[in-house]
Design a protein around this motif. Structure first.
Motif, PDB file in Angstrom:
ATOM      1  N   HIS A 177       0.855  -1.198   0.000  1.00  0.00           N
ATOM      2  CA  HIS A 177       0.000   0.000   0.000  1.00  0.00           C
ATOM      3  C   HIS A 177       0.891   1.248   0.000  1.00  0.00           C
ATOM      4  CE1 HIS A 177      -3.862   2.007   0.943  1.00  0.00           C
ATOM      5  NE2 HIS A 177      -3.152   2.815   1.716  1.00  0.00           N
ATOM      6  N   ASP A 223       0.861   5.360   0.119  1.00  0.00           N
ATOM      7  CA  ASP A 223       0.050   6.528   0.457  1.00  0.00           C
ATOM      8  C   ASP A 223       0.642   7.799  -0.128  1.00  0.00           C
ATOM      9  OD1 ASP A 223      -2.081   5.504   2.166  1.00  0.00           O
ATOM     10  OD2 ASP A 223      -0.473   4.935   3.547  1.00  0.00           O
ATOM     11  N   HIS A 273      -2.814   4.705  -3.000  1.00  0.00           N
ATOM     12  CA  HIS A 273      -3.926   5.431  -2.371  1.00  0.00           C
ATOM     13  C   HIS A 273      -3.661   6.927  -2.485  1.00  0.00           C
ATOM     14  CE1 HIS A 273      -6.030   6.321   1.773  1.00  0.00           C
ATOM     15  NE2 HIS A 273      -6.683   6.864   0.760  1.00  0.00           N
ATOM     16  N   MET A 314      -4.323  10.571  -1.802  1.00  0.00           N
ATOM     17  CA  MET A 314      -5.009  11.529  -0.922  1.00  0.00           C
ATOM     18  C   MET A 314      -4.621  12.911  -1.425  1.00  0.00           C
ATOM     19  SD  MET A 314      -4.356   9.472   2.607  1.00  0.00           S
ATOM     20  CE  MET A 314      -3.057   8.501   1.843  1.00  0.00           C
ATOM     21  N   ASP A 364      -8.550   0.703   5.975  1.00  0.00           N
ATOM     22  CA  ASP A 364      -7.270   1.406   6.087  1.00  0.00           C
ATOM     23  C   ASP A 364      -7.256   2.324   7.306  1.00  0.00           C
ATOM     24  OD1 ASP A 364      -4.865   2.649   5.642  1.00  0.00           O
ATOM     25  OD2 ASP A 364      -5.460   3.660   3.790  1.00  0.00           O
TER      26      ASP A 364
HETATM   27 ZN    ZN Z   1      -3.763   4.508   2.823  1.00  0.00          ZN
END
Ligand code: ZN
Ligand code: DX5
Length: 221
Positions: A32, A34, A65, A67, A177
């Motif tokens: 994963h 971020d 992911h 953001m 998450d």
């Molecule tokens: Zn995340």
């Protein structure tokens, strides 16, 4: 079996290649990644060059992911850098056509398309997009930082999304998450999710293999 996705947000970036090998050998299923822009969330993390450099180091699928605001501007770039699963936030646009177009674009670039929801966003907000989704990422903390305490109420969204997806004959991967550790793992598994993201628990563990087994529920009894 539930898949474990260690978040490299909690890795030692000075030795990222070794850190990735360590969790891969420990039994991680997915990595994963971020990406934070300091605008969508009040923190900065890493960006495209790190994904690109990390890609050849690992055989694991990269679960990226985003953001960030206006994620649709960067879909090709993340495909080029090596993302396999690409998730952005539903809260980035009030316009369903914008969300739908971005999801279709992600799929057309050969990646799994994911949508994530912050703790305050109800699961029903995802329903109009379920047909375009390969992955739903349910945030169980406010996005922006690793090592926070899980908001357990968020876990209930998994069941609601699963129910609606099954009613429509759909089977997106459901991922959670934030705040997954040995004390919350049992509740997290009971939510019915397919994937659990875990940053600080796995990268902070002395024995990441044992931690991954613990999170999966294999070391109990
Ligand atoms: Zn995340
Ligand atoms: C938070 C990130 C998470 C975070 C999880 O904004 O999306 O992926 O790294 O970290 P832990 O497992 O430490 O809560």
């Amino acid at each position: 079996m539930i898949r474990i996705a260690p978040s490299i947000l909690s890795a030692d970036f000075a030795s990222l290649g070794n850190e990735i090998h360590r969790v891969e050998q420990a039994g991680a299923d997915v990595l994963h990644v971020d990406i934070m822009d300091g605008v969508f969330v009040p923190n900065l993390s890493i960006g495209l060059p790190v994904v690109k450099c990390a890609r050849p180091v690992s055989a694991l699928p990269f679960d990226v992911h985003l953001m960030i605001v206006e994620p649709w501007k960067y879909l090709e770039a993340f495909a080029g850098a090596g993302a396999d699963w690409l998730t952005f936030h539903l809260e980035t646009s009030p316009d369903p056509d914008v969300i739908r177009a971005a999801l279709r674009k992600i799929r057309s670039l050969g990646m799994k398309a994911g949508l994530s929801v912050k703790p305050a966003t109800p699961p029903e907000a995802l329903f109009p997009f379920l047909g375009e989704l390969d992955l739903v990422l349910v945030m169980t903390v406010e996005p922006g930082f690793g090592n926070q305490k899980m908001i357990p109420e968020c876990l209930q969204k998994v069941g609601a999304i699963r129910k609606e997806a099954e009613r429509r004959g759909l089977a997106p991967l459901l991922s959670i998450d934030g705040g997954v550790n040995p004390s919350t793992a049992q509740a997290a598994r009971a939510s019915g999710c397919d994937v659990m993201v875990a940053g600080s628990a796995v990268f902070g563990a002395e024995d990441p293999a044992q931690m991954i087994r613990l999170l999966r529920g294999e070391d109990e009894g």
